[in-house]
Design a protein around this motif. Structure first.
Motif, short mmCIF file in Angstrom:
data_model
loop_
_atom_site.label_atom_id
_atom_site.label_comp_id
_atom_site.label_asym_id
_atom_site.label_seq_id
_atom_site.Cartn_x
_atom_site.Cartn_y
_atom_site.Cartn_z
N SER A 100 12.09 45.17 4.37
CA SER A 100 11.09 44.68 5.32
C SER A 100 11.74 43.79 6.37
O SER A 100 11.17 43.56 7.43
CB SER A 100 10.03 43.88 4.58
OG SER A 100 10.59 42.69 4.07
N GLY A 101 12.93 43.28 6.09
CA GLY A 101 13.54 42.31 6.99
C GLY A 101 13.66 40.96 6.30
O GLY A 101 14.37 40.07 6.76
N TYR A 102 12.92 40.81 5.21
CA TYR A 102 13.00 39.58 4.42
C TYR A 102 13.25 39.99 2.97
O TYR A 102 12.58 40.86 2.45
CB TYR A 102 11.69 38.81 4.46
CG TYR A 102 11.15 38.53 5.83
CD1 TYR A 102 11.40 37.31 6.46
CD2 TYR A 102 10.38 39.47 6.49
CE1 TYR A 102 10.90 37.03 7.71
CE2 TYR A 102 9.87 39.19 7.75
CZ TYR A 102 10.13 37.98 8.36
OH TYR A 102 9.62 37.72 9.60
N PHE A 132 11.20 43.76 14.21
CA PHE A 132 10.93 42.33 14.33
C PHE A 132 9.45 41.97 14.28
O PHE A 132 9.10 40.82 14.16
CB PHE A 132 11.56 41.79 15.60
CG PHE A 132 13.05 42.01 15.62
CD1 PHE A 132 13.86 41.33 14.73
CD2 PHE A 132 13.61 42.92 16.49
CE1 PHE A 132 15.22 41.54 14.72
CE2 PHE A 132 14.98 43.15 16.49
CZ PHE A 132 15.78 42.45 15.60
N GLN A 133 8.58 42.95 14.42
CA GLN A 133 7.17 42.62 14.40
C GLN A 133 6.47 43.19 13.19
O GLN A 133 5.71 42.51 12.53
CB GLN A 133 6.50 43.17 15.67
CG GLN A 133 6.06 42.08 16.58
CD GLN A 133 5.10 42.60 17.62
OE1 GLN A 133 4.32 43.51 17.38
NE2 GLN A 133 5.16 42.02 18.78
N SER A 168 7.79 44.20 10.43
CA SER A 168 8.52 44.00 9.18
C SER A 168 8.86 45.32 8.51
O SER A 168 8.61 45.50 7.33
CB SER A 168 7.73 43.14 8.21
OG SER A 168 7.35 41.96 8.81
N LYS A 205 14.36 33.13 10.87
CA LYS A 205 14.56 34.29 9.99
C LYS A 205 16.00 34.38 9.45
O LYS A 205 16.18 34.59 8.25
CB LYS A 205 14.20 35.56 10.75
CG LYS A 205 13.84 36.73 9.88
CD LYS A 205 13.19 37.79 10.74
CE LYS A 205 13.41 39.16 10.16
NZ LYS A 205 12.85 40.20 11.03
N MET A 213 6.92 34.88 12.51
CA MET A 213 7.39 35.79 11.49
C MET A 213 6.19 36.39 10.76
O MET A 213 5.15 35.76 10.65
CB MET A 213 8.27 35.04 10.50
CG MET A 213 9.47 34.38 11.15
SD MET A 213 10.46 33.43 9.98
CE MET A 213 9.44 32.00 9.71
N ASP A 214 6.36 37.60 10.27
CA ASP A 214 5.33 38.27 9.50
C ASP A 214 5.17 37.52 8.18
O ASP A 214 6.02 37.62 7.29
CB ASP A 214 5.79 39.71 9.27
CG ASP A 214 4.79 40.51 8.46
OD1 ASP A 214 3.94 39.90 7.78
OD2 ASP A 214 4.85 41.74 8.52
N ALA A 262 5.18 39.40 4.80
CA ALA A 262 6.51 39.83 4.35
C ALA A 262 7.29 38.65 3.76
O ALA A 262 8.06 38.81 2.81
CB ALA A 262 7.28 40.43 5.53
N ILE A 263 7.09 37.46 4.31
CA ILE A 263 7.76 36.28 3.78
C ILE A 263 7.29 35.99 2.36
O ILE A 263 8.09 35.71 1.46
CB ILE A 263 7.50 35.06 4.70
CG1 ILE A 263 8.25 35.24 6.02
CG2 ILE A 263 7.91 33.76 4.03
CD1 ILE A 263 8.05 34.12 6.99
#
Lengths: 297, 474
Positions: free
Chosen positions: A40-42, A260-261, A263, B106, B126-127, B130-131
Motif C-alpha cells: 500500500s505504501g505503508y 501517493f493518493q 495507497s 511518510k 497521508m491515507d 493505510a496507516i
C-alpha cells in the motif's frame, strides 16, 4: 599510461556509477519487485503474482491514459520538430544572403527563454492564460459579450491546451539544437547548390534535412520521452487531476495518484513497469525505423 | 498480528512462551526498502498514576508536526505547547510545521523513526486507513479513557461531542483524534440577502424559486469550484440524500453495500442537484479553483456556496466590509424527507494521531490530551474561528458572525445532527470517482442516473479489490 590505467579510470567512474546504480537501477529493480506485490505504501506486503497487471488490463482509465499518451507521443514531436526546424532554418539561412533573417541573434535568445523557466512555473502561468472565465488571459482579451472559452474545463480541448504548452516549452531548445546542427553543415555545399539554381525550399529539403538527420533522430527520442511524461503540466493545470472526465489523464498522473493518493504502491509500480517498457520500445523503434547511413558532411 | 502489538512485545511474548520467533514475524512488520530498525528503539514510558494516567516519562521529549494550513500553527506554538510544558516542564517539545505532510512524514514512518504526534492534513495528507492497516498509528483507547485534563470527573471521551471518537475509529479501535468540528451547509452573504429581502428557503420549491430570483438579479445563484473542490458538491449531494432517506443511506455507501448508490434517496438527491446544475450553473466555474469561486462570492457574484465552517476564516483576508457570512441548512428535497429541513451534517475532522513506532508514543498521546482540554479548545476556537470536538468549550463566547450562525444552525437541528460519510477518507479511489461524477452531474447536463451508475460501479470495484483495506461502520 599503461601502469595504473584501470585504477585511474575506475576512480573516475565509481562515484557516478554508484549514484546511477543506487538511484536509477536500484529504483527500477525495486519497482519491478513491488509490481508483484500488494504494497500500500505503508508497512508490509505480500506477493500476489501478476494480479496488478491483470487489474491494469481491466482498468478503463489505464486505456484512456495510454491513448492520451499515444496522442501526445505522435502530435508533440511532429509539431515541435516542424516548428523548431522552420525557425532554425529562418535563423540560419532564411535571410537574403547566407545568414539568418534580420535580428536572428536576438530571436535565438528569445526562443530559448521558455527553456529557462521551471516546468511548474510554466504550468501555473498557462493555467492563468487558459483561465475558463473572464479572469483568464485569453478570455480577458476576447470581447466582453462573448461567452468565455472553457479551455481546460472542456473535455474536447483540455488535452490540446496541455499539448500547446508542451510544444511552447520545448520549441526553443530544439531551435537551438537544430541551429547548432545547421551551423556545422559546410557553407560550400549550400553555395554549390545555390549556384546550380536551387531555391531556399530545395536547399532545406535536399541539403539541410538529410545532413541534420542524426540530430532529428535524437530530438525525436527526447521529445517522445517527454510526451510519455507530461506529469507536471497535467498535475498543475488540469481540472480535478486529469479531468474533466479523464480527458487529460496520462500514465504518469495515474502512477502518482495510485502511489501517493490511493495507497496502491504495488499497482502504481505495475503501471511504472508498463511505462518503462513503453518508453524503451519507443526509443528502440524510433532509432531503428529512422536509421539511415550517415551522410558525410 | 494485531496492529497494536508491535514486534518488540511480540518477540518478548514469544520468548516468554519459550518459542523461537519465526522468520515470518519480521517479514510481517517489515516494509519495502527499509529495515526494521524503528522497532528496536526504546520507547519512553513512566509510572502510571492519577496525575499521569498515560504513564509518560516526564523527562522524555516529544516531537510534534503540525500542518501549516488554514488553521495556522499558532494554536500549537502559543497554546498547546505552553500548556503541555506547564504540566511537564522537563519534557522538551520539538516542534515543526509542514505543508507537505506525506512528503515529509511518510519516509519517516517507513524508516521507523516517526515524530510522536502528527497532524495529518492538507492536500498532501497521508491515507490514514493505510496507516492504521500498517500498524503505524497508536491505539488511543487509553487516551480516551483517561481523565480529562481540566474538566473534573469526566474521561476525555466523555467531554467530546457525539460521534467524535467514532470518526477516528477503525474496526472498533480509536486511532485518531479528529479535533476540529465542522458544520456543513450553504453559505451566503447575510447583508446581500437582507438588502434584496431574500428569505432563507426550507423547501426545494422555495429554494429553486429563490435561485430564479437571484439569477434574474445577474448573480450566479449557486456554485462551487470544479477544478479542485468538487468534493464540496459531493457533500451537498450526500447531505440531501441523507435528508431524504436518513443517515443509513450514507452508512450503506460507506459499507460498500451493493445498490447503495442506486437507491432512491441518492437518485432523488442527484436529480435535484443535477437540475440546479442544468439551470443555474456557470460552466466556466468547472475550470476554477476554490479560492477563485470564494472570491467571487465575496464580490457578490455568487450567492450560495456549499462549504464547511472553516470558510469564514479562510476568506477573512478577502471579505469586504459589506459581506457577512451566514450559513443555512440544506433545504428539504421532497415533502416526504425523513429528516427535517433543519437537520445538519456536522463532523469532526482534521486528524491528529500518535505514531506507534516513535520514541515516545505515550508522550504524543499526552500532548493530544492537552489539546483536548477545555482551555486549549477555547483558545483554538478563538485563534482559528473553528469549533473543536470538545463539547461546549466555546459556549457563550462571541467569535464571529459566521461561526455564530453555524452554531445557531446546530442548535436548531437539535438531535438531527449527523456525522455524514467516511468513504472519502477510507477509500481514496472512491473519493476521486465521486469528485468527477459530481462535476459531470453539475456541469455537464445533470444526468442523475449516470451519476448513480458510475458511482455504483466505482463502489463495487473498490469492494472487489482485495488490495484495498475495507472498513465498516454502523
Amino acid at each position: 599510461m599503461r601502469h595504473g590505467k584501470y585504477p585511474f579510470i575506475i576512480g573516475f567512474l565509481v562515484v557516478p556509477l554508484a549514484l546511477y546504480l543506487v538511484f536509477v537501477v536500484g529504483a527500477y529493480v525495486q519497482m519491478f519487485q513491488l509490481s508483484l506485490t500488494d504494497w500500500s505504501g505503508y508497512g508490509g506486503f505480500t506477493y500476489i503474482g501478476l494480479e496488478n497487471f491483470q487489474k491494469l488490463w481491466d482498468d478503463p482509465v489505464f486505456w484512456i491514459a495510454l491513448r492520451h499518451n499515444v496522442y501526445l507521443l505522435i502530435a508533440m514531436p511532429i509539431i515541435t520538430i516542424a516548428m523548431a526546424l522552420f525557425f532554425a532554418f529562418l535563423l540560419n539561412s532564411g535571410g537574403r544572403k547566407a545568414g539568418g533573417v534580420w535580428g536572428s541573434k536576438v530571436y535565438r535568445v528569445i526562443f530559448f527563454f521558455p527553456q529557462l523557466l521551471a516546468l511548474a512555473i510554466v504550468a501555473v502561468i498557462f493555467g492563468r492564460v487558459f483561465g475558463s472565465d473572464k479572469s483568464g488571459m485569453i478570455n480577458g482579451l476576447l470581447p466582453e459579450s462573448w461567452t468565455p472559452w472553457l479551455f481546460l474545463a472542456d473535455e474536447q480541448w483540455a488535452l490540446t491546451c496541455i499539448l500547446v504548452v508542451l510544444v511552447w516549452q520545448a520549441v526553443g531548445f530544439y531551435v537551438v539544437l537544430f541551429s547548432a546542427g545547421m551551423g556545422s553543415i559546410a557553407e560550400e555545399i549550400y553555395e554549390a547548390a545555390a549556384l546550380d539554381g536551387a531555391t531556399k525550399v530545395t536547399l532545406f529539403f535536399k541539403i539541410t534535412l538529410p545532413l541534420l538527420w542524426d540530430t532529428l533522430q535524437v530530438a525525436w527520442v527526447y521529445l517522445g520521452i517527454a510526451a510519455f511524461d507530461a506529469f507536471a503540466l497535467v498535475n498543475i493545470m488540469s481540472v480535478n487531476h486529469g479531468g474533466p472526465d479523464n480527458s487529460t489523464q496520462v500514465l504518469s498522473m495515474q502512477i502518482y495518484l495510485n502511489a501517493f493518493q490511493n495507497s496502491q504502491a504495488g499497482y502504481a509500480s505495475a503501471l511504472g513497469v508498463v511505462l518503462f517498457f513503453l518508453t524503451l520500445t519507443f526509443a528502440a523503434l524510433t532509432l531503428r525505423v529512422t536509421r539511415r547511413d550517415a551522410v558525410q558532411a | 498480528m494485531s496492529v497494536t502489538t508491535d514486534r518488540r512485545t511480540l518477540l518478548r511474548r514469544a520468548a516468554a512462551a519459550g518459542l523461537v520467533a519465526v522468520p515470518g514475524v519480521s517479514f510481517l512488520s517489515a516494509c519495502a526498502g527499509s529495515d526494521d530498525s524503528g522497532n528496536d528503539t526504546k520507547q519512553a514510558t513512566g509510572e502510571k498514576s492519577a496525575d499521569n494516567p498515560l504513564g509518560i516519562d516526564p523527562k522524555a521529549g516529544i516531537e510534534i508536526v503540525i500542518f501549516d494550513g488554514g488553521l495556522g500553527t499558532k494554536y500549537a506554538t502559543d497554546v498547546d505547547t505552553p500548556l503541555y510544558n506547564k504540566k511537564w516542564p522537563d519534557s522538551k517539545v520539538t516542534y515543526s510545521a509542514t505543508q507537505q505532510v506525506a512528503t515529509t512524514i511518510k519516509p519517516r514512518l517507513n524508516a521507523g523513526s516517526p515524530p510522536d504526534m502528527i497532524n495529518n492534513s492538507g492536500s498532501d495528507l497521508m491515507d490514514f486507513g493505510a496507516i492504521v492497516k500498517a500498524g503505524q498509528a497508536a491505539d488511543l483507547s487509553d487516551l480516551f479513557a483517561a481523565p480529562s485534563l481540566d474538566i473534573a470527573g469526566k474521561t476525555v471521551a466523555e467531554t467530546l461531542v457525539p460521534g467524535a471518537v467514532q470518526q477516528g475509529t477503525y474496526d472498533g479501535k480509536p486511532f485518531a483524534v479528529n479535533y476540529s468540528f465542522t458544520v456543513f451547509g450553504l453559505w451566503y452573504n447575510k447583508k446581500l440577502f437582507e438588502k434584496n429581502s431574500w428569505t432563507i428557503p426550507t423547501t426545494w420549491a422555495d429554494f429553486t424559486a429563490l435561485l430564479d430570483k437571484i439569477k434574474a438579479a445577474g448573480i450566479t445563484p449557486f456554485s462551487y469550484a470544479g477544478a479542485n473542490a468538487s468534493y464540496y458538491m459531493v457533500r451537498a449531494i450526500m447531505t440531501s440524500a441523507a435528508k431524504i432517506g436518513t443517515e443509513q443511506v450514507l452508512k450503506d455507501i460507506d459499507n460498500l453495500k451493493p445498490g447503495a448508490w442506486t437507491n432512491d434517496a441518492v437518485k432523488q438527491a442527484a436529480a435535484a442537484w443535477g437540475e440546479v446544475g442544468k439551470k443555474y450553473a456557470n460552466p466556466s466555474h468547472l475550470g476554477l479553483r476554490h479560492t477563485e469561486v470564494q472570491l467571487q462570492q465575496n464580490q457578490d457574484k455568487v450567492a450560495f456556496y456549499p462549504c464547511g465552517s472553516w470558510l469564514e476564516n479562510e476568506q477573512a483576508a478577502s471579505t469586504p466590509a459589506g459581506f457577512e457570512y451566514a450559513m443555512m441548512a440544506f433545504p428539504s428535497v421532497t415533502a416526504s424527507d425523513k429528516l427535517p429541513a433543519t437537520a445538519i451534517n456536522a463532523a469532526a475532522g482534521e486528524i491528529y494521531f500518535a505514531a506507534s513506532k516513535g520514541k515516545n508514543p505515550q508522550g504524543g498521546k499526552e500532548y493530544l490530551r492537552t489539546m483536548l482540554s477545555k482551555e486549549a479548545a477555547l483558545e483554538f476556537t478563538k485563534l482559528t474561528k473553528s469549533l473543536t470536538v470538545v463539547a461546549g468549550a466555546a459556549d457563550g463566547v462571541t467569535i464571529s458572525p459566521g461561526l455564530t450562525s453555524a452554531n445557531d444552525a446546530l442548535g436548531k437541528a437539535g438531535q438531527d445532527v449527523f456525522m455524514g460519510y467516511l468513504f472519502d477518507t477510507w477509500y481514496k479511489k472512491l473519493d476521486d470517482a465521486s469528485r468527477e461524477a459530481a462535476n459531470q452531474l453539475f456541469f455537464k447536463g445533470g444526468d442523475a442516473q449516470k451519476f448513480c451508475d458510475t458511482m455504483e460501479a466505482a463502489s463495487q470495484a473498490v469492494a472487489k479489490d482485495s488490495s484495498i483495506t475495507k472498513f465498516t461502520r454502523s
